[in-house]
Structure formats: C-alpha cells, structure tokens
Design an enzyme around this catalytic site. Structure first.
Site, PDB file in Angstrom:
ATOM      1  N   CYS A 212       0.724  -0.831  -0.151  1.00 35.04           N
ATOM      2  CA  CYS A 212      -0.051  -0.307  -0.116  1.00 35.04           C
ATOM      3  C   CYS A 212       1.384   1.107  -0.409  1.00 35.04           C
ATOM      4  O   CYS A 212       0.426   2.551   0.046  1.00 35.04           O
ATOM      5  CB  CYS A 212      -0.736   0.154   1.242  1.00 35.04           C
ATOM      6  N   HIS A 352      -3.212   8.445   5.969  1.00 35.48           N
ATOM      7  CA  HIS A 352      -2.898   6.726   5.238  1.00 35.48           C
ATOM      8  C   HIS A 352      -4.250   6.520   5.672  1.00 35.48           C
ATOM      9  O   HIS A 352      -4.986   6.048   5.209  1.00 35.48           O
ATOM     10  CB  HIS A 352      -1.777   5.755   5.752  1.00 35.48           C
ATOM     11  N   GLU A 363      -0.219   5.872  13.346  1.00 35.44           N
ATOM     12  CA  GLU A 363      -0.512   6.626  12.282  1.00 35.44           C
ATOM     13  C   GLU A 363       0.014   7.754  13.377  1.00 35.44           C
ATOM     14  O   GLU A 363       0.244   8.940  12.754  1.00 35.44           O
ATOM     15  CB  GLU A 363      -1.088   6.714  11.532  1.00 35.44           C
ATOM     16  N   LYS A 383      -9.834   7.561   2.079  1.00 36.30           N
ATOM     17  CA  LYS A 383     -10.244   6.309   2.246  1.00 36.30           C
ATOM     18  C   LYS A 383     -11.210   6.355   2.866  1.00 36.30           C
ATOM     19  O   LYS A 383     -11.952   5.158   2.917  1.00 36.30           O
ATOM     20  CB  LYS A 383      -9.306   5.714   2.807  1.00 36.30           C
ATOM     21  N   HIS A 388      -9.564   1.519   0.730  1.00 37.21           N
ATOM     22  CA  HIS A 388      -7.851   1.592   0.103  1.00 37.21           C
ATOM     23  C   HIS A 388      -8.317   0.892  -0.593  1.00 37.21           C
ATOM     24  O   HIS A 388      -8.614  -0.458  -0.894  1.00 37.21           O
ATOM     25  CB  HIS A 388      -7.969   0.607   1.807  1.00 37.21           C
ATOM     26  N   PHE A 448       2.178  -3.855   4.095  1.00 45.61           N
ATOM     27  CA  PHE A 448       2.370  -5.035   5.035  1.00 45.61           C
ATOM     28  C   PHE A 448       4.139  -5.061   4.210  1.00 45.61           C
ATOM     29  O   PHE A 448       4.351  -4.138   3.740  1.00 45.61           O
ATOM     30  CB  PHE A 448       1.223  -5.530   3.996  1.00 45.61           C
TER      31      PHE A 448
END
Length: 462
Positions: A212, A352, A363, A383, A388, A448
């Site tokens: 991502c 994010h 975050e 998002k 996402h 990831f």
C-alpha cells in the site's frame, strides 16, 4: 484485530530523535516565518507537478473526483462483479461502468487486466492535463530518451493470474493464455504506458511494488530521476484492481477487512472507536512530474511542487505497524528534511488512515512525535470515502493533496461517529469540507511488510 501471520518481533530501541542533517534544499518561507532564509546550495533540480490523471470509484475526471470528495460522498457499496454472498465481507468501493474508449486500442483492451487498463487511461489523462497529449506539437518536441515511467501496483494483474490458475486446474496447461504472465507481472503498466505509440517514452522505466506504499515510492523514485538529471519528465503513480474473489478472500484471511455488511457506506471509519477493518477499493492515480526548467521552457501548467519525500521500513511485523509509530515518525522527519521544511510549516496531512484498529492509532502516535502544534494542521482521510486502493491509494491521495493546495478546500473525513480520544488534538475535518490555505502538505502511505513512505507538496513559488 490481531494478525497471526508472523509473531510480533521485539520493538527495537531506535525511537530517539534522529540526528538531523543540514537540508540541501532551500528553506521555504512559512506563514509563521515569512522571511525565513533560503539556502542556495542545493544542486538538485526542482520537481514540479504539471499533470494529473485518475481512475476512481468517483469517475475518471480529476475535478469530478475531487468535487465528490469535497461533498463527502461514500463510494462504497455491495460487490456485484461476482457472487460475494459466501464471504464474510460482501462490499467494496468497486468501480462500475469503466470505459477505456479513446485511450486503449480495442484489441489490447480486451486482453488487458483492469489493473493495466486503469493505468493506461489515468496516465494518458495526466499527459493531456500536462499539455502533452498524443500527437500534439509539444509532445513531439519532448526528448523521449529523457522521459520515463514509474508506475507500480501492490497486486499486479491479479485477475490475469487467477484466470491462468483456474484454466490450469480445470483445463490443463495448454489452455493457459500466453498473456497470463506478461499481464500478471507488476511492471506491465509501466511498460504498456511507455510502449503506447502515442507516448513512446524511452527513459527510465520500472515498477515498484511495496504493497500500500507503492505510489509514494514511485513518486519518490521518479523525483530522484529528475533531481539527479537523468530525466526531464516522468509519469509516476500507482494502479490496482484486486476486487476479485481471490483478492477479497485473501484479505479476509488476513482479518484485515470490515464486515459491516448491513451499512457499507459507513464501514470505512478512520479514527472511530468502532472501526473494524478497511474497505477494499481500486483505481489509479498518476502524476506527471517534470524538472522546473523543462516545464517552464515549454510553458507547462504548473499545479504544485514536489518538495521531497522519504521511504523506510518498520522492520517489525508482516502486517501490523509498530505501535509506537517510530518507523513512521522517522519517515516523516526524513521527508521534511529532504523537502527543506520544518514541521511548523506543515499545515495539512492526508493521512494513510485505513480504518484498522492498530494502524490508525500508530499513525496518530507518529504524527504527535513530529508535530508539536497540532492546532494548525488539518488532518483528513480520503479512504473514508473511496476505501483502500492498495498500491493505487497513494496516487489517489496525492491528487487529493494537490487539489487541496490548488483549490483552498480540504475534503472531510466521513463516518466519524465516535472518535478516538487520541485524535482530539487534531482537526480531522469532521463530515464537512473546510476552506484552508495549504502552505505545505504531506501524504502518508504505509504497507504490509512495514513499508513506510511520505511525500511533501506545496504550491509552486517561482
């Protein structure tokens, strides 16, 4: 939500403030220090954004896409591309009615995975907005050996690969399409864009796949090609089309997705106490990045300036972020150092913020380590409306960041019904758009494997 893919590693003791290096870029004046001195020693070329292209759940036009973000619409609904009734998650921000007519040759269009179709359309639209349309006199004058493409994907042509596996199992290897592998690999989008007869860019060309965080990595890499004098123009960004049974099932197996099937439109709820996972999205977000000299020489429309960026690794867990946010905070600090700006100059953050229990708070923890005066910063989550989009997320969010800079409006974060106390100090642009002059904006993307990436944009000042 506890992921079980890998055991938690012990947190390494490297959370201390990094040793700061003198910035090589000019220090930009801010609202709080309008007469800040500029350093004139940076040998690197300045990088500007001259075009943007999008394929999204809100359509394929950048202005329409941002208008629907400003309106606070949700693009999330029931999956109807395949029968999802047997899955615990049955919704996504699925693109409907997509057409590549006028941008992709009909025969090629029928063969390509949607991932690459999205990339081709978004890239050509970005080139059009940069006044580099196919066949134009300006495009003909571009030195094609100094023009390149870095477009990545987290999953690549997953439909092409899935179809190949199905044919192998049910019909045998002789029935596997010869396009299975070429259309499955992640670098196909970059290759197809460059090979298109209307583009023909022969400069640096590769893809980056960092889950991502992919799009921001591509922007960072493209900017380096320009800064180091290896290219004049770069097409960069991310693309993704993973809303298929194996994509949905794989993320279900990771325990990563929301299961709010009774109310999909409110399922993506960053920073809400009742969030239960992210919502899958798809699309492509592409920027045309140029050296300032090249853009001014051809009188290009300059939308914003790419000031800098950074990438690093958590080195912690395959799917979970470091709870202390140290990897992210270091990435943010390094991006600001690369941009030559101070934390006090940043007044907008496109987070994010995926709506996962662990990721959202990690975050926020990282942001608090970097930014002391949070009252000046608008923090929002794209998002919450479009889900996402994995490797394309950073591209779609970079466009939202640049539109915030150019319009003076920041879009809302929707579905904040019961906010976490951790975000009380932030203005998360609750439910309704806000007028806001963005001095410096950052866009965060994390993936990831502990992949962190941050890019920094500002309005262009000659």
């Amino acid at each position: 939500m506890q992921n079980l893919l890998l055991p938690n590693a012990a947190a390494a003791p490297w959370c201390a403030q990094p040793r700061r290096r003198p910035s090589r870029l000019p220090v930009r004046a801010s609202a709080s220090s309008p007469s800040a001195p500029r350093r004139e020693t940076d040998p690197r070329k300045r990088v500007v954004i001259t075009g943007m292209g999008v394929v999204s759940v809100f359509g394929n036009d950048v202005d329409a896409y941002y208008a629907r973000l400003l309106a606070g619409e949700s693009g999330v609904g029931a999956i109807d591309r395949f029968d999802a009734s047997g899955f615990p998650t049955r919704f996504a921000a699925q693109i409907r009615g997509f057409s590549s007519e006028g941008y992709v040759d009909g025969k090629l269009d029928r063969r390509l995975d949607d991932c690459h179709r999205y990339a081709l359309v978004a890239s050509k639209k970005a080139l059009e907005s940069a006044c580099l349309a196919a066949g134009s006199s300006v495009m003909e004058k571009v030195d094609k050996e100094r023009a390149g493409v870095i477009v990545g994907s987290g999953m690549g042509g997953i439909t092409a690969f899935s179809d190949g596996v199905e044919n192998l199992v049910t019909k045998g290897y002789r029935k596997i399409s010869p396009f299975c592998i070429p259309h499955a690999i992640t670098n196909t989008s970059s290759a197809m864009i460059a090979m298109d007869a209307a583009v023909g860019f022969r400069g640096p060309n590769y893809s980056i796949s960092t889950a991502c965080a992919t799009s921001n990595h591509c922007f960072h890499g493209a900017a380096d090609q320009i800064r180091l004098g290896r290219a004049d123009v770069m097409v960069a960004g991310g693309t993704e089309a993973a809303i298929i049974p194996i994509g949905l099932g794989g993320f279900v197996a990771c325990r990563a997705l929301s299961q709010r099937n009774d109310d999909p439109g409110t399922a993506s709820r960053p920073w809400d106490k009742d969030r239960d996972g992210f919502v899958m999205g798809e699309g492509a977000g592409i920027l045309v990045m140029e050296s300032l000299e090249h853009a001014m020489r051809r009188n290009a429309p300059i939308l914003a300036e790419y000031l800098g960026g950074a990438v690093n690794s958590d080195a912690y867990h395959m799917t979970n972020p470091r709870p202390d946010g140290c990897g992210v905070s270091m990435c943010i600090r390094r991006s600001l150092e690369d941009a030559g700006v101070t934390p006090e100059e940043v007044n907008y953050i496109n987070a994010h913020a995926t709506s996962t229990p662990a990721g959202d708070l990690a975050e926020v923890n990282a942001l608090k380590q970097v930014f002391r005066d949070l009252s000046r910063i608008k923090l929002n989550a794209t998002k919450s409306m479009i889900g996402h989009s994995l490797g394309a997320a950073g591209g779609l969010e970079a466009i939202a960041t640049i539109k915030a800079i150019t319009t003076g409006w920041v879009h809302p974060t929707i579905n904040q019904f019961n906010p976490e106390p951790a975000v009380d100090q932030f203005d998360t642009v609750h439910s309704v758009k806000q007028q806001h002059e963005v001095h410096v904006g950052i866009s965060n993307s994390f993936g990831f494997g502990g992949q962190n990436s941050v890019v920094v944009f500002a309005s262009f000042k000659p």
